[in-house]
Design a protein around this motif. Structure first.
Motif, PDB file in Angstrom:
ATOM      1  N   PHE A  31       1.061  -1.747   0.255  1.00 28.28           N
ATOM      2  CA  PHE A  31       0.793   0.191   0.087  1.00 28.28           C
ATOM      3  C   PHE A  31       1.481   1.593  -0.390  1.00 28.28           C
ATOM      4  CE2 PHE A  31      -2.672  -3.304   1.408  1.00 28.28           C
ATOM      5  CZ  PHE A  31      -3.768  -3.294   0.739  1.00 28.28           C
ATOM      6  N   ARG A  32       1.175   1.217  -1.101  1.00 30.19           N
ATOM      7  CA  ARG A  32       2.275   2.530  -1.208  1.00 30.19           C
ATOM      8  C   ARG A  32       1.851   3.345  -2.449  1.00 30.19           C
ATOM      9  NH1 ARG A  32       7.770  -0.932  -2.647  1.00 30.19           N
ATOM     10  NH2 ARG A  32       6.374  -1.237  -4.380  1.00 30.19           N
ATOM     11  N   LYS A  33       1.911   4.325  -2.956  1.00 25.86           N
ATOM     12  CA  LYS A  33       1.612   5.535  -3.505  1.00 25.86           C
ATOM     13  C   LYS A  33       0.270   5.006  -4.062  1.00 25.86           C
ATOM     14  CE  LYS A  33       6.331   5.569  -6.365  1.00 25.86           C
ATOM     15  NZ  LYS A  33       7.075   4.885  -7.380  1.00 25.86           N
ATOM     16  N   LEU A  34      -0.714   5.463  -2.862  1.00 25.12           N
ATOM     17  CA  LEU A  34      -2.178   5.256  -3.462  1.00 25.12           C
ATOM     18  C   LEU A  34      -2.723   6.781  -4.493  1.00 25.12           C
ATOM     19  CD1 LEU A  34      -3.219   3.287  -0.138  1.00 25.12           C
ATOM     20  CD2 LEU A  34      -2.526   2.471  -2.695  1.00 25.12           C
ATOM     21  N   TYR A  35      -3.290   6.427  -4.984  1.00 23.63           N
ATOM     22  CA  TYR A  35      -4.522   7.292  -5.208  1.00 23.63           C
ATOM     23  C   TYR A  35      -5.299   8.123  -4.284  1.00 23.63           C
ATOM     24  CZ  TYR A  35      -2.984   6.693 -10.348  1.00 23.63           C
ATOM     25  OH  TYR A  35      -2.591   6.692 -10.953  1.00 23.63           O
ATOM     26  N   ILE A  46      -6.491   1.757  -7.615  1.00 28.19           N
ATOM     27  CA  ILE A  46      -6.289   3.139  -6.545  1.00 28.19           C
ATOM     28  C   ILE A  46      -4.813   3.178  -6.445  1.00 28.19           C
ATOM     29  CG2 ILE A  46      -7.962   2.956  -5.062  1.00 28.19           C
ATOM     30  CD1 ILE A  46      -6.697   1.383  -2.720  1.00 28.19           C
ATOM     31  N   PHE A  47      -4.238   1.984  -6.895  1.00 27.79           N
ATOM     32  CA  PHE A  47      -2.665   2.015  -6.608  1.00 27.79           C
ATOM     33  C   PHE A  47      -1.438   2.827  -8.475  1.00 27.79           C
ATOM     34  CE2 PHE A  47      -4.072  -2.299  -4.326  1.00 27.79           C
ATOM     35  CZ  PHE A  47      -3.704  -1.410  -3.061  1.00 27.79           C
ATOM     36  N   ALA A  48      -1.102   3.609  -8.077  1.00 23.26           N
ATOM     37  CA  ALA A  48      -0.838   4.030  -8.356  1.00 23.26           C
ATOM     38  C   ALA A  48       0.738   3.223  -9.524  1.00 23.26           C
ATOM     39  CB  ALA A  48       0.217   5.463  -8.586  1.00 23.26           C
ATOM     40  N   GLU A  49       0.757   2.166  -8.791  1.00 19.59           N
ATOM     41  CA  GLU A  49       2.435   2.065  -9.615  1.00 19.59           C
ATOM     42  C   GLU A  49       1.273   0.138 -10.406  1.00 19.59           C
ATOM     43  OE1 GLU A  49       3.535   0.221  -5.682  1.00 19.59           O
ATOM     44  OE2 GLU A  49       5.075   0.810  -6.241  1.00 19.59           O
ATOM     45  N   LEU A  50      -0.058   0.041 -10.557  1.00 16.54           N
ATOM     46  CA  LEU A  50      -0.289  -0.731 -11.063  1.00 16.54           C
ATOM     47  C   LEU A  50      -1.108   0.200 -12.416  1.00 16.54           C
ATOM     48  CD1 LEU A  50      -2.086  -3.053  -9.186  1.00 16.54           C
ATOM     49  CD2 LEU A  50       0.045  -3.542  -9.757  1.00 16.54           C
TER      50      LEU A  50
END
Length: 67
Positions: A31-35, A46-50
């Motif tokens: 849970f990091r870099k969440l929108y 909600i995951f910017a990395e995905l």
């Protein structure tokens, strides 16, 4: 023994029909870099990395492009 719809030909001479299709190994999502929720709804995650929007096929490449 295989049925007639199996890829091994239905003759029972192969055990290929009894093998699993795949075994996946998936790491836990961190849970990091969440929108923010409103942006996550628009982006579909909600995951910017995905968040890898599909950009179609490029002219100079055979593969597909992502941002």
């Amino acid at each position: 023994m295989c049925d007639t719809n199996c890829a091994c030909g239905g003759n029972g001479g192969s055990n290929a029909c009894n093998l699993p299709l795949a075994i996946a190994s998936v790491p836990m999502q961190k849970f990091r870099k969440l929108y923010q929720p409103d942006q996550g709804w628009r982006r579909g995650t909600i995951f910017a990395e995905l968040d890898l929007p599909f950009k179609g096929r490029s002219q100079e490449s055979e593969g597909c492009r992502y941002e």
